[in-house]
Motif scaffolding. Structure first.
Motif, PDB file in Angstrom:
ATOM      1  N   ASP A   1      34.733  26.878  37.925  1.00 31.15           N
ATOM      2  CA  ASP A   1      36.049  27.057  38.538  1.00 31.15           C
ATOM      3  C   ASP A   1      36.390  28.531  38.633  1.00 31.15           C
ATOM      4  N   ILE A   2      36.167  29.208  37.526  1.00 29.83           N
ATOM      5  CA  ILE A   2      36.506  30.627  37.478  1.00 29.83           C
ATOM      6  C   ILE A   2      35.666  31.405  38.479  1.00 29.83           C
ATOM      7  N   GLU A   3      34.410  31.015  38.571  1.00 26.25           N
ATOM      8  CA  GLU A   3      33.558  31.716  39.535  1.00 26.25           C
ATOM      9  C   GLU A   3      34.033  31.460  40.967  1.00 26.25           C
ATOM     10  N   LEU A   4      34.545  30.262  41.173  1.00 27.95           N
ATOM     11  CA  LEU A   4      35.097  29.959  42.489  1.00 27.95           C
ATOM     12  C   LEU A   4      36.328  30.808  42.761  1.00 27.95           C
ATOM     13  N   MET A   5      37.165  30.923  41.723  1.00 24.63           N
ATOM     14  CA  MET A   5      38.351  31.767  41.849  1.00 24.63           C
ATOM     15  C   MET A   5      37.941  33.192  42.157  1.00 24.63           C
ATOM     16  N   GLU A   6      36.935  33.649  41.472  1.00 20.84           N
ATOM     17  CA  GLU A   6      36.479  35.022  41.681  1.00 20.84           C
ATOM     18  C   GLU A   6      36.031  35.232  43.121  1.00 20.84           C
ATOM     19  N   LYS A   7      35.389  34.220  43.652  1.00 17.23           N
ATOM     20  CA  LYS A   7      34.954  34.325  45.038  1.00 17.23           C
ATOM     21  C   LYS A   7      36.153  34.450  45.967  1.00 17.23           C
ATOM     22  N   LYS A   8      37.156  33.628  45.705  1.00 17.30           N
ATOM     23  CA  LYS A   8      38.349  33.688  46.562  1.00 17.30           C
ATOM     24  C   LYS A   8      39.019  35.045  46.457  1.00 17.30           C
ATOM     25  N   LEU A   9      39.096  35.532  45.235  1.00 23.97           N
ATOM     26  CA  LEU A   9      39.711  36.838  45.042  1.00 23.97           C
ATOM     27  C   LEU A   9      38.914  37.924  45.745  1.00 23.97           C
TER      28      LEU A   9
ATOM     29  N   LYS B   1      40.198  40.472  48.488  1.00 26.54           N
ATOM     30  CA  LYS B   1      40.083  41.893  48.234  1.00 26.54           C
ATOM     31  C   LYS B   1      39.316  42.589  49.360  1.00 26.54           C
ATOM     32  N   ARG B   2      38.269  41.941  49.794  1.00 30.08           N
ATOM     33  CA  ARG B   2      37.474  42.520  50.871  1.00 30.08           C
ATOM     34  C   ARG B   2      38.331  42.667  52.118  1.00 30.08           C
ATOM     35  N   GLN B   3      39.105  41.625  52.359  1.00 25.78           N
ATOM     36  CA  GLN B   3      40.024  41.636  53.496  1.00 25.78           C
ATOM     37  C   GLN B   3      40.963  42.844  53.431  1.00 25.78           C
ATOM     38  N   LEU B   4      41.581  42.994  52.262  1.00 28.28           N
ATOM     39  CA  LEU B   4      42.538  44.085  52.078  1.00 28.28           C
ATOM     40  C   LEU B   4      41.867  45.443  52.162  1.00 28.28           C
TER      41      LEU B   4
END
Lengths: 138, 138
Positions: free
Chosen positions: B89-97, B101-104
């Motif tokens: 789950d956390i790794e999935l969250m990290e991916k979303k983040l 971040k890449r977007q920003l």
DNA sequence: CATAAGGTTAAAGTAAACTTGAAGGTCAAT
DNA sequence: ATTGACCTTCAAGTTTACTTTAACCTTATG
């Protein structure tokens, strides 16, 4: 261009584009003699800005304060600050996630190393309880 | 503990806590003889997980599929699975983040590196074209 | 004992961000 | 001249994530 072409170019539903106009978010639009909406090429840019802004966590309300009707009027500094703030938020969250991940990994290692123990489950629970990802206000 | 204390500990409104129970997201709750909700300390952990999950971009619906239903009932085997799941789950969250971040970052970098004589509108277009993100579907 | 503080439910209300539906006007082609 | 694609408006419906309201019960305090 007409709304259909703008829709195809941006991948956004026409209903969405009209909605953005309704709420004053997309002001780059004129009317042709027949009543059809007519967009300048800039509209595509603005719509991409909106979509990407949303992906980065901005609400439409925030965006309408950030985005100007005319791109040459862009509130440059304001936008930069908002972007930097969002980035800081995300980096803080990444830190917390990394902490939690590290803790979880060490719990896993412990448990896998001594499979018979009964204390390990309790220990795990304890560590999980301490997994304070910070105070979760929204 | 009662709902008021849980509310104070987590900073979440009691209505929100009851709502999470209604939609089956928070199952760590018993009833006292007087009908009052009673929560184990783990409930605080779960609520923090929920809040932080939301911050990381998960919907409540996603979270109810991701979060273990009952932290206090975890047995040894289940605990291992739950921990591994949590890690995933956390790794999935990290991916979303990372996505956010890449977007920003791409927006920020392009705006900051605005070449000297370039007009804002032109710069904005250049920004968009370099975002490579194509069509903004959500 | 009275009252405030905190608990309960069910139902309705809210806000954001859209989509859908109905009823119709416009345009290009067969 | 009719079909179909595309355009219009306006109102109403949807989903997510809650909050508010109302009526009522329980517990602690002066």
């Amino acid at each position: 261009m007409k709304i259909g072409e703008l829709s195809k170019r941006t991948g956004l539903a026409t209903s969405k584009i009209r909605f953005y106009e309704d709420i004053g978010l997309l002001k780059l639009v004129k009317r042709a003699d027949n009543g059809y909406r007519t967009y300048p090429p800039e509209a595509e840019t603005v719509l991409h800005l909106i979509s990407n802004g949303q992906k980065a966590g901005f609400s439409l309300d925030e965006l309408s304060k950030l985005l100007p009707s005319d791109l040459s009027d862009w509130k440059h500094d304001q936008l930069l600050n908002a972007l930097r703030q969002k980035l800081a938020d995300i980096e803080l969250m990444e830190k917390k996630l990394a902490d939690n991940k590290r803790q979880l990994n060490s719990i896993l290692n412990d448990i896998e190393a001594k499979p018979g123990g009964m204390a390990c489950a309790d220990n795990a629970k304890r560590v999980i309880s301490q997994m304070g990802m910070g105070k979760g206000r929204r």
